[in-house]
Design a protein around this motif. Structure first.
Motif, mmCIF file in Angstrom:
data_model
loop_
_atom_site.group_PDB
_atom_site.id
_atom_site.type_symbol
_atom_site.label_atom_id
_atom_site.label_comp_id
_atom_site.label_asym_id
_atom_site.label_seq_id
_atom_site.Cartn_x
_atom_site.Cartn_y
_atom_site.Cartn_z
ATOM 1 N N HIS A 241 0.817 -1.225 0.000
ATOM 2 C CA HIS A 241 0.000 0.000 0.000
ATOM 3 C C HIS A 241 0.846 1.269 0.000
ATOM 4 O O HIS A 241 0.294 2.365 0.124
ATOM 5 N N VAL A 244 1.791 4.958 2.119
ATOM 6 C CA VAL A 244 0.580 4.897 2.932
ATOM 7 C C VAL A 244 -0.064 6.273 3.035
ATOM 8 O O VAL A 244 -1.283 6.415 2.977
ATOM 9 N N THR A 296 -5.497 -3.998 7.324
ATOM 10 C CA THR A 296 -6.048 -4.884 6.307
ATOM 11 C C THR A 296 -6.080 -6.317 6.829
ATOM 12 O O THR A 296 -5.445 -6.647 7.845
ATOM 13 N N ARG A 302 -3.396 1.080 6.326
ATOM 14 C CA ARG A 302 -3.722 2.032 5.273
ATOM 15 C C ARG A 302 -4.668 3.081 5.859
ATOM 16 O O ARG A 302 -5.265 2.869 6.918
#
Length: 510
Positions: A241, A244, A296, A302
């Motif tokens: 990700h 971030v 997640t 995230r």
């Protein structure tokens, strides 16, 4: 007495002190009921990152060239903060990116002063803190983590060294354990600048957040890059990700967003603090933002969906309303100098006295170039500051908007009367020759500045000069500093200052 018992004793004492000690008055609410808006600390509070201690939160931030340094802030909800202590009580050099942490019921602040790493320690975040211990490493941006009794110190450049068991000395030489994440070639950044490590153990992993892109320069510089490992000393894998957190466009309100640290609430909510320049107002320095974070399913962090830095965000603690920032006004009736104040590159308690409604400040140096101003950081696009000043013969004193000794603008009182100092140091004219006492006012209206004065028993007068200060910021002048109200005294003798007042609007006197 055991460390745990000392901690509980100090925690009880601090809780009582916070309930009864005089605190800065908090100004107007910034967001609707049940929500908050960034910044959570307006004005220059760079490199700040909180820790949770039970149900409460503490943070410190870079103090750069001001002392007392390493100001400690306290909060019960992550959005309303009050200064409660300072860890450094004299000037040790320019202090960048400190790291407040807890290990086995002891608290540590690892920090660089003039790029030399040091550490202070205490039984409680409010102190008393030890004298600094020199770690013998020339580096910046330290961060601490431990695993199975082994303690590690990370620093800028992906470097890591092992510490001794007490955390007060280095056991091994620094070595590189992390290479930079490959920033896309299309990103407009200042530099690779792998820096600002922040560490956390969570659900069987060690998480390492770093910054890349440079802390200033283009709006899209700086970022939060995340990595994780099964061990505190690596090896590290980067998050899918990444970045971030990152400013996407120079049209965004918050620019050069980075330097992120994770913190959780007692009820399991997660947030990340970052600092950022505000679009059009870099003069305010790097302000502190709070962004909701989610984990997640595969164990990465995230930004929570829909929770951009400029959103109206649900408050971390139900029933809490956000207050915008602390009012630094000071009537100087206390026996000690307020925590909102800091001296430029010195702290000499013998130079001033405070109490009975007056701050008496001995002159230092021949001019602004070699004196030490006394300043306070503020937020807001427009504001007004005012103070009563009386000078002895030979003393020059005044009220400034100060970036550094070469770049400051304000209104002053000296042997020639009342004058205005423009940002280039030029004083074009004087009025009221022979005046030794006046109330001085500086009105900052979205970076255009006007100056007013009032002699005892007389009406307000506006000085003929005005200033524009949007260029008094790091991208123009360097130094990673901010524009802040300040008072000073130079020449000989002393100045007596009374009734420093702050208003969160551009207020023209009548």
């Amino acid at each position: 007495m055991t460390t745990r018992r000392r901690f509980l004793r100090n925690a009880a004492a601090v809780s009582t002190a916070l309930a009864v000690a005089p605190q800065p008055r908090l100004l107007f609410a910034q967001a609707g009921a049940g929500t908050y808006r960034n910044p959570i600390l307006g004005g220059d509070h760079p490199d700040a990152s909180p820790i949770r201690v039970g149900d409460e939160f503490y943070l410190t931030h870079s103090s750069f060239d001001y002392a007392p340094g390493l100001l400690i802030w306290h909060s019960r909800d992550l959005i309303n903060w009050r200064p409660v202590a300072a860890a450094l009580h004299r000037y040790h050099g320019s202090v960048w990116a400190p790291y407040l942490c807890e290990y086995q019921n002891q608290f540590y602040i690892y920090f660089p002063a003039d790029n030399r790493l040091r550490v202070v320690h205490a039984d409680h975040p409010t102190g008393p803190w030890s004298d600094p211990v020199d770690l013998g490493i020339n580096a910046i941006d330290p961060a601490h983590i431990a695993e199975n009794g082994r303690r590690f110190l990370y620093m800028a450049g992906g470097q890591m060294a092992e510490l001794t068991a007490d955390g007060l000395a280095v056991k091994t030489a620094p070595r590189t354990v992390l290479e930079p994440w490959p920033v896309p070639a299309t990103t407009r950044m200042e530099c690779t600048c792998l820096e600002a490590p922040k560490l956390l153990e969570h659900n069987g992993y060690y998480y390492l957040n770093v910054a890349e892109g440079g802390t200033a320069g283009p709006a899209t510089s700086h970022s939060v890059i995340s990595a994780r490992s099964r061990h505190a000393d690596g090896p590290w894998e980067f998050s899918p990700h990444n970045p971030v957190v990152h400013t996407r466009s120079r049209e965004d309100r918050w620019m050069s967003v980075g330097h992120g640290r994770l913190v959780d609430t007692p009820r399991g909510k997660w947030y990340m603090t970052v600092h950022s320049y505000e679009n059009g107002y870099r003069t305010l320095g790097r302000q502190l933002l709070l962004i909701p974070i989610e984990w997640t399913a595969d164990g990465w962090v995230r930004v929570a969906e829909g929770m951009a830095a400029d959103s109206a965000i649900p408050v971390p603690v139900a029933g809490v309303s956000q207050q915008n920032f602390a009012d630094p006004s000071d009537d100087f009736t206390g026996a000690e100098l307020g925590l909102q104040w800091g001296f430029w590159r010195e702290y000499e308690a013998s130079r001033f006295t405070v109490g009975n409604g007056a701050l008496v400040l001995a002159a230092r140096g021949k001019s602004l170039a070699d004196t030490s101003v006394l300043s306070t950081a503020v937020g807001g696009h427009s504001y007004t500051v005012e103070i009563d000043i009386e000078v002895e013969p030979g003393c020059e004193s005044g009220l400034l908007l100060f970036y550094n000794p070469d770049h400051a603008t304000g209104i002053l009182l000296d042997a020639e009367g009342v004058g205005v100092r423009l940002a280039n140091g030029y004083i074009p004219s004087h009025q009221q020759k022979g005046a030794t006492r006046a109330t001085l006012r500086v009105v900052n209206d979205r970076q255009e500045v006007d100056f007013y004065f009032r002699l005892p028993g007389k009406s307000w007068q506006r000085a003929p000069e005005s200033a524009e200060i949007s260029g008094m910021q790091h991208n123009v002048l360097g130094g990673f500093l901010d524009v802040r109200p300040a008072v000073y005294a130079c020449g000989s003798g002393k100045a007596t200052l009374r009734n420093f007042r702050y208003l969160s609007e551009a207020k023209i006197p009548v």
